[in-house]
Design an enzyme around this catalytic site. Structure first.
Site, PDB file in Angstrom:
ATOM      1  N   HIS A 100     -36.158  28.971  18.047  1.00 23.54           N
ATOM      2  CA  HIS A 100     -37.309  28.237  18.583  1.00 23.54           C
ATOM      3  C   HIS A 100     -38.462  28.316  17.581  1.00 23.54           C
ATOM      4  O   HIS A 100     -38.825  29.399  17.119  1.00 23.54           O
ATOM      5  CB  HIS A 100     -37.714  28.843  19.929  1.00 23.54           C
ATOM      6  CG  HIS A 100     -39.048  28.369  20.390  1.00 23.54           C
ATOM      7  ND1 HIS A 100     -39.348  27.031  20.480  1.00 23.54           N
ATOM      8  CD2 HIS A 100     -40.174  29.041  20.748  1.00 23.54           C
ATOM      9  CE1 HIS A 100     -40.601  26.897  20.880  1.00 23.54           C
ATOM     10  NE2 HIS A 100     -41.117  28.104  21.047  1.00 23.54           N
TER      11      HIS A 100
ATOM     12  N   CYS B  96     -40.069  27.335  26.572  1.00 26.60           N
ATOM     13  CA  CYS B  96     -39.509  27.174  25.216  1.00 26.60           C
ATOM     14  C   CYS B  96     -38.023  27.540  25.131  1.00 26.60           C
ATOM     15  O   CYS B  96     -37.370  27.249  24.135  1.00 26.60           O
ATOM     16  CB  CYS B  96     -40.304  27.991  24.210  1.00 26.60           C
ATOM     17  SG  CYS B  96     -42.015  27.453  24.091  1.00 26.60           S
TER      18      CYS B  96
ATOM     19  N   ASN C 165     -44.942  23.708  17.358  1.00 26.86           N
ATOM     20  CA  ASN C 165     -44.093  24.251  18.421  1.00 26.86           C
ATOM     21  C   ASN C 165     -43.951  23.169  19.499  1.00 26.86           C
ATOM     22  O   ASN C 165     -44.900  22.895  20.230  1.00 26.86           O
ATOM     23  CB  ASN C 165     -44.759  25.510  18.985  1.00 26.86           C
ATOM     24  CG  ASN C 165     -44.009  26.121  20.155  1.00 26.86           C
ATOM     25  OD1 ASN C 165     -43.157  25.477  20.767  1.00 26.86           O
ATOM     26  ND2 ASN C 165     -44.339  27.358  20.478  1.00 26.86           N
TER      27      ASN C 165
HETATM   28  O1  UT7 Z   1     -43.552  29.135  22.328  1.00 34.61           O
HETATM   29  C1  UT7 Z   1     -43.524  30.268  23.149  1.00 34.61           C
HETATM   30  C2  UT7 Z   1     -43.633  31.462  22.329  1.00 34.61           C
HETATM   31  N1  UT7 Z   1     -44.916  31.468  21.638  1.00 34.61           N
HETATM   32  C3  UT7 Z   1     -45.061  32.266  20.629  1.00 34.61           C
HETATM   33  O2  UT7 Z   1     -44.135  32.929  20.259  1.00 34.61           O
HETATM   34  C4  UT7 Z   1     -46.440  32.403  19.999  1.00 34.61           C
HETATM   35  C5  UT7 Z   1     -46.640  33.862  19.642  1.00 34.61           C
HETATM   36  N2  UT7 Z   1     -47.941  34.170  19.118  1.00 34.61           N
HETATM   37  C6  UT7 Z   1     -48.384  33.732  17.907  1.00 34.61           C
HETATM   38  O3  UT7 Z   1     -47.741  32.949  17.243  1.00 34.61           O
HETATM   39  C7  UT7 Z   1     -49.657  34.303  17.391  1.00 34.61           C
HETATM   40  O4  UT7 Z   1     -50.040  35.410  18.183  1.00 34.61           O
HETATM   41  C8  UT7 Z   1     -50.834  33.295  17.323  1.00 34.61           C
HETATM   42  C9  UT7 Z   1     -50.544  32.245  16.263  1.00 34.61           C
HETATM   43  C10 UT7 Z   1     -51.040  32.652  18.678  1.00 34.61           C
HETATM   44  C11 UT7 Z   1     -52.113  34.014  16.912  1.00 34.61           C
HETATM   45  O5  UT7 Z   1     -51.912  34.640  15.657  1.00 34.61           O
HETATM   46  P1  UT7 Z   1     -52.253  36.168  15.466  1.00 34.61           P
HETATM   47  O6  UT7 Z   1     -51.968  36.484  14.074  1.00 34.61           O
HETATM   48  O7  UT7 Z   1     -51.540  36.935  16.540  1.00 34.61           O
HETATM   49  O8  UT7 Z   1     -53.798  36.176  15.692  1.00 34.61           O
HETATM   50  P2  UT7 Z   1     -54.640  37.074  16.707  1.00 34.61           P
HETATM   51  O9  UT7 Z   1     -54.549  36.520  18.088  1.00 34.61           O
HETATM   52  O10 UT7 Z   1     -54.313  38.505  16.482  1.00 34.61           O
HETATM   53  O11 UT7 Z   1     -56.077  36.796  16.156  1.00 34.61           O
HETATM   54  C12 UT7 Z   1     -56.486  37.214  14.830  1.00 34.61           C
HETATM   55  C13 UT7 Z   1     -57.848  36.621  14.567  1.00 34.61           C
HETATM   56  C14 UT7 Z   1     -58.819  36.799  15.734  1.00 34.61           C
HETATM   57  O12 UT7 Z   1     -60.106  37.018  15.213  1.00 34.61           O
HETATM   58  P3  UT7 Z   1     -60.714  38.508  15.098  1.00 34.61           P
HETATM   59  O13 UT7 Z   1     -60.669  39.065  16.488  1.00 34.61           O
HETATM   60  O14 UT7 Z   1     -59.810  39.251  14.144  1.00 34.61           O
HETATM   61  O15 UT7 Z   1     -62.085  38.261  14.576  1.00 34.61           O
HETATM   62  C15 UT7 Z   1     -58.772  35.489  16.430  1.00 34.61           C
HETATM   63  O16 UT7 Z   1     -59.966  35.212  17.143  1.00 34.61           O
HETATM   64  O17 UT7 Z   1     -57.732  35.209  14.379  1.00 34.61           O
HETATM   65  C16 UT7 Z   1     -58.625  34.536  15.270  1.00 34.61           C
HETATM   66  N3  UT7 Z   1     -58.011  33.264  15.619  1.00 34.61           N
HETATM   67  C17 UT7 Z   1     -58.190  32.155  14.892  1.00 34.61           C
HETATM   68  N4  UT7 Z   1     -58.903  31.927  13.774  1.00 34.61           N
HETATM   69  C18 UT7 Z   1     -58.874  30.691  13.277  1.00 34.61           C
HETATM   70  C19 UT7 Z   1     -57.174  32.972  16.647  1.00 34.61           C
HETATM   71  N5  UT7 Z   1     -56.806  31.676  16.596  1.00 34.61           N
HETATM   72  C20 UT7 Z   1     -57.434  31.157  15.521  1.00 34.61           C
HETATM   73  C21 UT7 Z   1     -57.445  29.871  14.950  1.00 34.61           C
HETATM   74  N6  UT7 Z   1     -58.185  29.687  13.823  1.00 34.61           N
HETATM   75  N7  UT7 Z   1     -56.764  28.837  15.452  1.00 34.61           N
END
Ligand code: UT7
Length: 338
Positions: free
Chosen positions: A259, A117, A289
């Site tokens: 980004h 990225c 993204n």
């Molecule tokens: O491009 C290179 C750089 N990339 C980035 O900068 C991406 C950085 N990361 C992010 O943007 C975020 O971490 C994500 C969007 C990938 C995930 O969001 P988050 O707020 O960090 O979610 P999380 O991984 O902490 O998960 C929270 C909850 C989890 O459920 P529990 O454990 O609380 O029950 C996940 O299983 O959300 C769940 N979850 C989803 N739920 C519905 C994870 N993905 C999804 C989804 N739909 N697509």
């Protein structure tokens, strides 16, 4: 006045197929509400079967070259093509020579830059340095990726985020006092975080030719939470270091084009720098993204919707796999992209 690379053309391309959050919710355990609130993304575009990164790169390159022609009214021939991509058409050779060939640029040096990225900022710094060193006079810099081709169809975390696309700029030799001159760069990497954003199989370590990849090892994986934290930290620090180096204050910035990883990341970077949300450019609601295409596509959309105007002080900043990060600064020139 010292020699500098000056931005003089801008273009982009998206594949025809749009995938909405509801489309994804129909096949994965997710929802429009979760995706919008946690990422800010509404729609992303994906390539059709058989459509490759180079196809998007050629279209973005054509648009950028046409825009440079309109802006300068001069011959748009370039003598360098740098393509930022982590989804090349094939592992070997690089995709850039094929793109240059199809753009009608025979004999022009052309190579790929792989910084995920951050790829576009790395490619911009590479081309800019070659222009200031006198190796090139006029460069086409393209960021193009088709991450839909390497995502695990069952991975809701990555499927909702990534979209395909290409963005491109033309740089020409000029001077540092002109609008569009690239005024400085800050680049960095931290390979200790290589496993946070990765495709494990298919390279020289886990060879696809001798052993079949383990389950899912040929798919892209990302450890979202630590990547989120590092993205905010590294883009904020890199931006501030560049601002200090070129003598700009964050309060003087008209636009920050970061980004397009996640709207919460963009707002957190703005918060760290002390830049209000209305000066943070965001188009990820429309494209997701798009990896190396993210910054030039955000620039193109910001110009098209009138938010980014000639004379604006602009900071570009990226973060991605590697880990890698990088920032660049310029005063926005008078361009006419389509
Ligand atoms: O491009 C290179 C750089 N990339 C980035 O900068 C991406 C950085 N990361 C992010 O943007 C975020 O971490 C994500 C969007 C990938 C995930 O969001 P988050 O707020 O960090 O979610 P999380 O991984 O902490 O998960 C929270 C909850 C989890 O459920 P529990 O454990 O609380 O029950 C996940 O299983 O959300 C769940 N979850 C989803 N739920 C519905 C994870 N993905 C999804 C989804 N739909 N697509």
């Amino acid at each position: 006045m010292s020699r500098a690379a000056v931005l003089c053309g801008l273009g982009g391309a998206l594949p025809a197929t749009a995938v909405t959050n509801d489309d994804l919710a129909a096949e994965l355990d997710t929802s429009d509400r979760w995706i919008r609130t946690r990422t800010g993304i509404g729609v992303r575009h994906v390539v059709a079967p058989g459509e490759a990164t180079s196809d998007l790169a050629v279209r973005a390159g054509q648009e950028a070259l046409a825009s440079a022609l309109r802006a300068g009214g001069q011959d748009a021939a370039v003598d360098l093509v740098v393509l930022a991509t982590s989804t090349p058409d094939r592992p070997c050779p690089a995709t850039a020579p094929d793109v240059a060939h199809r753009l009608g640029l025979p004999g022009v040096p052309a190579f790929d830059v792989a910084a995920v990225c951050t790829g576009f900022v790395y490619a911009l710094a590479t081309a800019s340095s070659m222009i200031t060193a006198g190796v090139a006079q006029r460069a086409l810099v393209i960021g193009a990726d088709t991450f839909s081709t390497i995502l695990d169809p069952d991975d809701r975390t990555t499927r909702v985020i990534f979209g395909d696309g290409a963005g491109a700029v033309v740089l020409r030799a000029g001077t540092a006092d002109e609008p569009g001159a690239l005024l400085g760069f800050d680049l960095g990497s931290d390979g200790s975080g290589a496993d946070l954003i990765t495709v494990r199989a298919g390279g020289s370590r886990q060879r696809s030719s001798t052993e079949p990849p383990g389950a899912g090892d040929h798919f892209f994986t990302m450890d979202g939470r630590p990547v989120f934290t590092r993205a905010v930290l590294d883009m904020s620090r890199s931006s501030q270091e560049l601002l200090d180096r070129i003598g700009w204050k964050a309060g003087e910035l008209d636009k920050v084009v970061a980004h397009q990883a996640n709207i919460r990341i963009l707002h957190a970077v703005g918060g760290q720098l002390g830049v209000d949300e209305d000066r943070i450019v965001a188009n990820l609601d429309r494209v997701g993204n798009t990896v190396a295409a993210s910054i030039p596509l955000a620039l193109r959309d910001a110009v098209a919707d009138g938010g980014l105007r000639p004379g604006h002080r602009v900071l570009l900043t990226g973060f991605g796999g590697g880990l890698t990060w990088g920032s660049a600064a310029l005063v926005w020139p008078d361009l006419d992209p389509r």
